[in-house]
Design an enzyme around this catalytic site. Structure first.
Site: not given
Lengths: 535, 535
Positions: B325-326
Site C-alpha cells: 500500500d501507499e
C-alpha cells in the site's frame, strides 16, 4: 493504510517524536523564569544518602505534615528505582540534600484561592535550595525539582545547575471529574490527584452527583445514596472516603470544590427525597416522571438548607460549586401548580424568572452558611442577582466563549474558563494542541476585567469515561490546560510544547501513570501496570 | 454542561444503560440459532465438582492440548471467584460436567481459513453437551457456554436450559495490531488474543514492522532490529516471543498472519539493510534520505527472498500479508538510476508500472515458497498480475469501499473488508454503532461474488495507541466488528445490540479486561487492575 497519511501531514512532529531528550531538560508546566549559571555543570545525587531538610530560619520545620509527606513521596519517586546495592558516584560534585526554606508558618491549613504558590529553586555548586513563601509553593518547587533530576547512562542521578523563579499565571487551575455518570473508585480519584500535582493543578472540582446517580453518602439524608446510587453498598463515597480525598488533596496543595448541581441535573435525588422534584404532567394527570427541583415549595428550601449545611461542613473550601446549568423547563411548564405559582408571582411565561427565584434563594442560603460560590454561566446569563464576589464558570460554546468572558468580567464578576477544555470530547489525532492554543485573556476588555479571570478548569465529563479509560484520556491531554494556566502567556510554541510534553509523558509512565502517547515513538520505560514496588 | 445534551439525544439508550440484565441472558456475538426447550428451567453448576470431560465416541480425548488448556482457562474464568468454602447448591438439578464431543481428530495442527468452527451446545435436563466437527468449533462453544453461566443472588452458578446451533457467517474474522508505530509488550499482545477469543475473532493480523520501527528479530538479518527497533534490547520480539504468540493464538483457535509490508512503509529497514532502500536525490546529488525499497537491483530480490524464506518458516499460516500500500513515488522520481531503468523497461513515466514490477517479482518469490498471500487493495487497483487465489484487503475510503468490493470480487478475487473498521479513528460518542451497522455484502454483485468475501478485519493502527490505551480503545468497540462477522446477517438491531454489548462489556471487566463503557451506567463488578488471583 491511512496510517501513512497522518505521518506525512505532521513531518515536523514525526521527527520530534524520535528525539530522545536528556531526561532533565524539560519541566512541565514550563517555569516562569529559568536561568542557567555560566559554565553549566551538574550536581550528583547519591540516592542512599540524599535527604530533604529544612533550611535555617525556615518558618516551618520538622513535623510539618504537608512537607514531611511530600519529602517521602518525592524521595520514592526519584530513587525507588535505585538498586539498594547501587554504588554512590565516586566523582563529581555531590549534593546530598535539598534545603527547603518556607517564609511563612502554616502546615495544618487548607490551600485556598489566595494561597501563595511561588517558589525559587537554586541548584548551585554543591547546594540545593528551595525557598517559598508558603508550604504550597514549596510543594510546587519539589515537583519541579523532581522533574529536573535525570539519570545518566551509568545510572547516576544528577541535576544540572539552574536557578528557577516560578509562580502561577492564574490562581485557579482545576480539573473536573464526574462521579455520577460513572462511579469512579476512590483509588482512581486519589491517583488523579497525584497526577494533578505533577501538573501543578490546584483545584479538584468534584462533580459528585447528577441525574444518573447519587454516590455521596449524606449523614443528614442517607436515603439519597441508598436510593440514588448505582449500588448503595459498592458505588458510594462514604464520609470517610470524602475525608480521605480532602486530606490526600490537601497534602498535594489541591483544593476540593464539591458541586451539588441544582435545580436541574437532580433526577437521582428524587427517590431518596420524596417531594423534592417537580412531578411532570401529561395533560391533566401526573405522568409519573419528574423534572428539576420543585421551586415553589417551602419544604424544598428546608431540604436544601439542611443538605448544604452538611456539605458546607464536610468540604472545607470557602467555595461550593452550585451548578445552575441546563434547567429544562418542559416539566415545570406541564405542572398546573407551577403555572399557578408563576401567575401569582407575576412571572408571566418566563420560566427563567422561576429558575432565578430558586437560585436567588439558594444563594442566600449558601451565603448565610458563610460560603462563597461558583455557578455555571446560565446563572449570569439569566440575570440572577448574585453576590459581587460570585465566580461565573464559562462552559458553553453556543456563543463564542470569549464574548461571555468579556461580558462576565465587564459586569464585575470573576470568571473561570472551561468551554474550550471539555477533555471528554475526543477526536482523532493530537487534540491536546487545540486545548494548548487557547488564550484565556484574548477578549476585549480592560486590564481590570482581565484581572477578574481567575483561571480555568479541564473537564472530564463521565458519559463515556470510567475507571477503565480515565487515566489515558486525561493524561497527558490535561497537561495542555495545566501549562496554559500556570506558565507565562508567552509560552505558546507548539513544537517546543510537543517535545516537552512527550518527555513529560514518559516521566509519567515512569511514575506508573497510564498516560497515552502523543504520537508515534517510544519511551525508555514503557507503561507497566504493575507498580515498581510490587514488581 | 453539554453532558446533559447527550443524555437527551439518546433517551432510549440512556434507559437501557441502567437495565440490569440476567447475566446469562446474552451471548456476544449472537449465536446463529438458539432454541429454548419448552418449560424452561435451569441447571445448577457446583463449582468444586464441575468438570469438563470428553463424550463417548469423541475423536479427540485426554491429552488434546488445545482442549485441555481451554478446559483450564474456562474453569478458572467461571469459578475463580467462587470461595473455597462455598456450599454446593442443595436443591435443583445439578450439572456436574460439560461433555465435549469432537467428530474429527486433530489437536496439534494450526487453525486455517478452512477450519470448521461450528458447534452445538445443549443444556438439557441434568446434562450439558457440546459437540463440534473440530476442536476449533469446540473452542467457540466453550466460550458461548462460559457466557451463558450466571450467578444468582445466593452466589449459586447456573445455566438456563437452551439449545444452540452456531457457526460463523465469515471464515476470516481478524484484528490488526500495529507494533511498529508503538511497540506493544508481549503481554499486551497475549491479553489481546484472550479477548479476541472471547469475541470469536480468529485471525491476528500482526502488522509487525513499518516505517517507524522494526521490532522483529530476524535470525537471517539480525541488523534489521538492531538498527531499526526503537530499542534493540527492550523493544523487540525475539524468536521465542514470536513462538509464544503463535502458540498462545493456536490454543485459542486464532491464526497469526504476519505482515511485512513492502515496497513502501520500510524506512526502518534501511539502517540494517544497506542498499535496500532507494536513495532520494535533491537535484543531481543524493539528499541523504531514503524512499521505498529499490526495485531495480538484483540484490533487493536476493534480500527479499532470504527474509521471506525465514518469515515463511517462522509463521505457520498458509497466508502472509505482503502489504503493497501507499507507495510514495517522489523518491523514485528523483533518482536518476531509477529513471534510466524506467526508460530501459519502457515504463514511460508510469511509476505504478515500476511498483507492479516489484510486486510481481515479490509474489513469485512468495509463491515459490509455497505460501498464499493477502495484499492491500492498491496491488489490485494498479493491475498487478496476481495469482487467482490472492486475497485483496480493502481499506481505502477515497472511493466508496463497496465499489471496490464489487470490483475485486467481479475480477474473481477474494476480498477482505477493513475500510469501515479503522478503530484507531475515534470520535466522541458511541462510535461502535457505525462499525456495527456495516453490511459487508451490500454491494452490487452475483452470489458468486458475495461468496468471495471471506470476512474482514478491525484495524488498530498505532499512531496514537500503545499499551496505555490499547485495551480501552479496542474493547468493546471491536466487538461490533466481531458480531458483524460471526452472527447472522439479520442480527442488526442497534438497541438489542446495545443491551447485549453493555452486558458483554461487564463480563469482560469480570475477566480483567480494561474495556471502556458504552455509555452512562455501571457494572456490578467494575474494572480492577489487580487480577482476581492476586487480590
Amino acid at each position: 493504510m491511512a496510517a501513512g497519511r497522518a505521518l506525512r501531514l505532521l513531518p515536523l512532529l514525526a521527527a520530534a517524536a524520535t528525539v530522545v531528550l536528556e531526561p532533565a531538560a524539560a519541566v512541565w508546566p514550563q517555569p516562569q523564569v529559568e536561568g542557567y549559571p555560566p559554565g553549566g555543570g551538574r550536581c550528583l545525587l547519591p540516592p542512599r544518602r540524599f535527604r530533604f531538610a529544612y533550611a535555617a530560619g525556615s518558618a516551618v520545620g520538622p513535623g510539618c505534615a504537608v512537607l514531611e509527606a511530600a519529602f517521602q513521596r518525592y524521595w520514592a519517586l526519584l530513587f525507588a528505582a535505585a538498586r539498594p546495592t547501587e554504588n554512590e558516584p565516586s566523582w563529581g560534585m555531590p549534593c546530598t540534600q535539598l534545603l527547603v526554606f518556607v517564609a511563612t508558618p502554616g502546615c495544618d491549613g487548607f490551600p485556598s484561592l489566595d494561597s501563595k504558590e511561588s517558589y525559587k529553586l537554586s541548584v548551585l555548586e554543591g547546594s540545593l535550595l528551595l525557598s517559598a513563601d508558603a508550604v504550597w509553593g514549596a510543594l510546587r518547587g519539589l515537583e519541579t525539582f523532581s522533574q529536573l533530576v535525570g539519570r545518566d547512562e551509568n545510572g547516576t542521578y544528577y541535576i544540572n545547575k539552574t536557578e528557577i523563579v516560578d509562580f502561577p499565571r492564574f490562581p485557579h487551575r482545576g480539573l473536573l471529574l464526574d462521579t455520577s455518570r460513572h462511579y469512579l473508585p476512590l483509588r482512581a480519584i486519589l491517583e488523579t490527584l497525584d497526577v494533578m500535582a505533577y501538573n501543578k493543578f490546584n483545584v479538584f472540582h468534584w462533580h459528585i452527583v447528577d441525574d444518573p446517580s447519587f454516590p455521596y453518602e449524606s449523614s443528614t439524608f442517607p436515603e439519597l445514596s441508598k436510593q440514588g446510587a448505582f449500588n448503595a453498598m459498592t458505588h458510594v463515597y462514604t464520609a470517610s472516603d470524602v475525608q480521605t480525598v480532602i486530606e490526600y488533596a490537601r497534602l498535594r496543595g489541591i483544593r476540593v470544590i464539591a458541586e451539588f448541581d441544582t435545580p436541574g441535573h437532580t433526577l437521582s435525588w428524587g427517590p431518596g427525597a420524596p417531594g423534592l422534584l417537580t412531578p411532570c404532567y401529561l395533560g391533566k394527570d401526573p405522568s409519573g416522571t419528574y423534572g428539576p427541583i420543585n421551586p415553589i415549595l417551602n419544604s424544598t428550601y428546608q431540604f436544601v438548607t439542611s443538605l448544604f449545611q452538611e456539605v458546607s461542613a464536610v468540604f472545607p473550601d470557602f467555595f461550593l460549586h452550585l451548578g445552575g446549568d441546563e434547567v429544562d423547563f418542559s416539566c415545570w411548564k406541564s405542572n398546573p401548580k407551577i403555572s399557578a405559582f408563576m401567575k401569582e408571582m407575576g412571572f408571566g411565561k418566563d420560566y427563567k424568572k422561576l429558575e432565578s427565584f430558586y437560585i436567588q434563594r439558594l444563594l442566600d442560603i449558601i451565603s448565610s452558611l458563610g460560603k462563597g460560590y461558583i455557578v455555571w454561566q446560565e446563572v449570569f446569563d439569566n440575570r440572577v442577582k448574585v453576590r459581587p464576589d460570585t465566580i461565573i464558570h464559562v462552559w458553553k460554546n453556543s456563543i463564542p466563549y470569549m464574548e461571555e468572558m468579556a461580558n462576565v468580567t465587564k459586569a464585575g464578576y470573576r470568571a473561570l474558563l472551561s468551554a474550550p477544555w471539555y477533555l471528554n470530547h475526543i477526536s482523532y489525532g493530537q487534540d491536546w494542541m487545540a486545548a494548548y492554543q487557547v488564550e484565556p485573556l484574548k477578549f476585549e476588555g480592560s486590564p481590570e476585567q482581565k484581572d477578574r479571570v481567575i483561571g480555568g478548569e479541564a473537564c472530564m465529563w463521565g458519559e463515556y469515561v470510567d475507571v477503565t479509560n480515565l487515566a489515558p484520556r486525561l493524561w497527558p491531554r490535561a497537561g495542555a490546560v495545566a501549562e496554559r494556566l500556570w506558565s507565562n502567556v508567552t509560552v505558546r510554541d507548539l513544537q517546543d510544547a510537543y517535545v516537552r510534553l512527550a518527555d513529560f509523558r514518559c516521566k509519567l509512565l515512569g511514575r506508573g501513570v497510564q498516560a497515552q502517547p502523543l504520537y508515534i515513538g517510544y519511551c525508555e520505560n514503557e507503561f507497566d501496570s504493575i507498580p515498581a514496588e510490587r514488581r
